[in-house]
Design an enzyme around this catalytic site. Structure first.
Site, mmCIF file in Angstrom:
data_model
loop_
_atom_site.group_PDB
_atom_site.id
_atom_site.type_symbol
_atom_site.label_atom_id
_atom_site.label_comp_id
_atom_site.label_asym_id
_atom_site.label_seq_id
_atom_site.Cartn_x
_atom_site.Cartn_y
_atom_site.Cartn_z
ATOM 1 N N SER A 124 -24.570 -1.310 -42.808
ATOM 2 C CA SER A 124 -24.486 -1.862 -44.195
ATOM 3 C C SER A 124 -25.759 -2.567 -44.532
ATOM 4 O O SER A 124 -26.739 -2.891 -43.729
ATOM 5 C CB SER A 124 -23.467 -3.259 -43.822
ATOM 6 O OG SER A 124 -23.532 -4.149 -44.833
ATOM 7 N N TYR A 148 -21.467 -11.010 -38.662
ATOM 8 C CA TYR A 148 -21.017 -9.574 -39.005
ATOM 9 C C TYR A 148 -22.274 -8.727 -38.970
ATOM 10 O O TYR A 148 -22.253 -7.413 -38.492
ATOM 11 C CB TYR A 148 -20.247 -9.613 -40.316
ATOM 12 C CG TYR A 148 -20.036 -8.087 -41.019
ATOM 13 C CD1 TYR A 148 -19.403 -7.279 -40.294
ATOM 14 C CD2 TYR A 148 -20.710 -7.833 -42.099
ATOM 15 C CE1 TYR A 148 -19.295 -5.950 -40.968
ATOM 16 C CE2 TYR A 148 -20.823 -6.692 -42.816
ATOM 17 C CZ TYR A 148 -20.118 -5.711 -42.236
ATOM 18 O OH TYR A 148 -19.888 -4.677 -42.938
ATOM 19 N N LYS A 152 -23.877 -5.215 -36.667
ATOM 20 C CA LYS A 152 -24.300 -3.981 -37.655
ATOM 21 C C LYS A 152 -25.802 -3.593 -37.144
ATOM 22 O O LYS A 152 -26.106 -2.524 -36.599
ATOM 23 C CB LYS A 152 -24.231 -3.855 -39.126
ATOM 24 C CG LYS A 152 -22.617 -3.812 -39.612
ATOM 25 C CD LYS A 152 -22.036 -2.471 -39.065
ATOM 26 C CE LYS A 152 -20.661 -2.648 -39.736
ATOM 27 N NZ LYS A 152 -19.916 -1.413 -39.132
HETATM 28 C C1 UD1 Z 1 -20.044 -8.634 -49.163
HETATM 29 C C2 UD1 Z 1 -20.575 -9.150 -48.096
HETATM 30 C C3 UD1 Z 1 -21.395 -7.931 -47.393
HETATM 31 C C4 UD1 Z 1 -20.353 -6.699 -47.210
HETATM 32 C C5 UD1 Z 1 -19.891 -6.425 -48.631
HETATM 33 C C6 UD1 Z 1 -18.933 -5.105 -48.630
HETATM 34 C C7 UD1 Z 1 -20.790 -11.492 -48.233
HETATM 35 C C8 UD1 Z 1 -21.925 -12.729 -47.981
HETATM 36 N N1 UD1 Z 1 -21.393 -10.426 -47.985
HETATM 37 O O1 UD1 Z 1 -21.186 -8.581 -50.240
HETATM 38 O O2 UD1 Z 1 -21.891 -8.359 -46.111
HETATM 39 O O3 UD1 Z 1 -21.466 -5.569 -46.675
HETATM 40 O O4 UD1 Z 1 -19.242 -7.500 -49.219
HETATM 41 O O5 UD1 Z 1 -18.893 -4.905 -50.061
HETATM 42 O O6 UD1 Z 1 -19.710 -11.790 -47.951
HETATM 43 N N2 UD1 Z 1 -18.339 -12.773 -56.552
HETATM 44 C C9 UD1 Z 1 -17.927 -13.575 -57.571
HETATM 45 N N3 UD1 Z 1 -16.711 -14.189 -57.449
HETATM 46 C C10 UD1 Z 1 -15.930 -13.636 -56.276
HETATM 47 C C11 UD1 Z 1 -16.354 -12.648 -55.304
HETATM 48 C C12 UD1 Z 1 -17.636 -12.344 -55.510
HETATM 49 O O7 UD1 Z 1 -18.773 -14.242 -58.471
HETATM 50 O O8 UD1 Z 1 -14.770 -13.783 -56.555
HETATM 51 C C13 UD1 Z 1 -19.851 -12.399 -56.791
HETATM 52 C C14 UD1 Z 1 -20.643 -12.785 -55.487
HETATM 53 O O9 UD1 Z 1 -21.210 -14.055 -55.727
HETATM 54 C C15 UD1 Z 1 -21.734 -11.642 -55.482
HETATM 55 C C16 UD1 Z 1 -20.903 -10.278 -55.959
HETATM 56 O O10 UD1 Z 1 -20.012 -10.900 -56.959
HETATM 57 O O11 UD1 Z 1 -22.765 -11.784 -56.445
HETATM 58 C C17 UD1 Z 1 -20.462 -9.329 -55.372
HETATM 59 O O12 UD1 Z 1 -19.905 -10.207 -54.094
HETATM 60 P P1 UD1 Z 1 -18.890 -9.294 -53.083
HETATM 61 O O13 UD1 Z 1 -18.232 -8.059 -53.748
HETATM 62 O O14 UD1 Z 1 -18.233 -10.360 -52.095
HETATM 63 O O15 UD1 Z 1 -20.132 -8.743 -52.083
HETATM 64 P P2 UD1 Z 1 -21.441 -9.020 -51.400
HETATM 65 O O16 UD1 Z 1 -21.349 -10.607 -51.381
HETATM 66 O O17 UD1 Z 1 -22.561 -8.457 -52.127
#
Ligand code: UD1
Length: 339
Positions: A124, A148, A152
């Protein structure tokens, strides 16, 4: 080629199986369904109109793993199985170390016993030091920020050491950026248990009406509109990266690592607008504080995968949103039996 696939019933595993079956590979899936459903494998068989063996078993059970492998005698392994929730990994670190790291060691041991020397491993982008400048190349310093992520990172090192100590072995480590999307058929897709943590599954449930509004985690990042930016990669592209990696490891020895992304960052609000455009559904949202542990931007430099694997992502954000919506509307309760 005989391919042993751990975690084949999961989101990325199931999509990879469909493409792998098209290459006429002989497949055995090993899965304990701890975060997946046997229904996914039924649908894979139906979609690919092809059959494969399935063993229900746990990565931490050396006997089950060794006996499945001894019966199958694989030429290669694709190792997807593992726990993957960042938040949960902070609460249950030993479960994560036991399952992810312990399970990987058990797997490599079982491979040694049957003389299988080829592996493709699901890593990842979360292994990278988030404070380093992006886009991340495969040489960017590693420093995972979660338990996590550390599992990895450590498994990567274990595979590198195993490969160095195993003459004739070959390993491809794939560092996924943000996998999203679903199969074009709408028959298989991402099926998170409970309220989703990740952006796209959350957005699609808001669009569908089962969740009320999206909380946007922070709008003061140094991005185009202040919301977090990520390199989203369509799961079908991710699946084809595994096929390319499998081909690559049959023609080399040693251990090679690849970023698997698109090289493009999309913000939360850009993704939300794309989803609204594709579905015609308004997506209510509210800006809230930044989520602990989040970073401004992650994006891949994908030139190595292009150059060495001859692989490049094909699908754009609209295609990702369309496929998720198709999956969501056809399977409002995921793989649960529809009543
Ligand atoms: C997350 C994991 C990462 C994993 C990946 C798989 C964390 C900190 N990281 O990454 O280890 O490999 O998923 O896809 O959890 N967001 C919102 N509202 C929400 C959900 C997300 O604003 O309800 C935003 C987040 O702040 C971020 C973006 O959307 O900026 C993507 O979030 P997310 O899909 O959770 O992925 P990651 O955080 O990048």
């Amino acid at each position: 080629m005989r391919v042993f696939v751990t975690g084949g019933a999961g989101f990325i595993g199931s999509h990879t199986l469909v493409q792998l079956l098209r290459t006429n590979a002989d497949i055995m899936v090993f899965d304990n369904y701890s975060n997946s459903s046997p229904e996914a494998l039924k649908r894979v068989k139906r979609l690919a109109q092809s059959d494969f063996s399935i063993v229900e078993g746990d990565m931490c059970d050396p006997r089950a793993l060794a006996s499945a492998m001894q019966g199958f005698k694989p030429d290669a392994v694709i190792h997807f199985a593992g726990l993957k929730a960042v938040g949960e990994s902070a609460e249950k670190p030993l479960d994560y170390y036991r399952t992810n790291i312990g399970g990987s060691i058990t797997l490599l041991d079982a491979m040694d016993k049957v003389g299988c020397k080829r592996i493709v491993f699901s890593s990842s982008a979360t292994v990278y030091d988030p404070n380093k400048p992006f886009p991340f190349t495969e040489d960017t310093a590693l420093c995972a920020a979660s338990t996590y992520g550390r599992t990895k990172q450590f498994i990567e090192e274990i595979i590198r050491d195993w490969s160095a100590a195993t003459p004739g072995s070959s390993a491809a480590i794939l560092r996924y950026f943000n996998p999203v999307g679903a199969h074009a058929s709408g028959d298989i897709g991402e099926d998170p248990v409970g309220i989703p943590n990740n952006l796209l599954p959350y957005i699609s449930r808001v669009a569908h009406g089962s969740l009320q509004e999206l909380q946007v985690f922070g709008n003061e990042y140094a991005t185009a509109d202040g919301t977090g930016a990520r390199d989203y990669i369509h799961v079908e592209d991710l699946a084809s990266a595994h096929i390319a990696a499998l081909e690559h490891i049959t023609s080399m020895t040693g251990c090679d690592t690849f970023n698997i992304g698109t090289g493009t960052a999309t913000t939360v609000l850009e993704m939300l607008r794309a989803f609204e455009k594709v579905t015609g559904k308004p997506i209510p949202y509210r800006i809230v504080g930044a989520r602990a542990g989040d970073v401004s931007t992650t994006v891949a430099n994908v030139s190595k995968a292009e150059r060495v694997l001859g692989w490049k992502a094909k699908y754009d954000i609209d295609a990702m949103c369309r496929s998720i919506w198709n999956w969501q509307t056809r399977n409002p309760r995921g793989y649960e039996p529809r009543g």
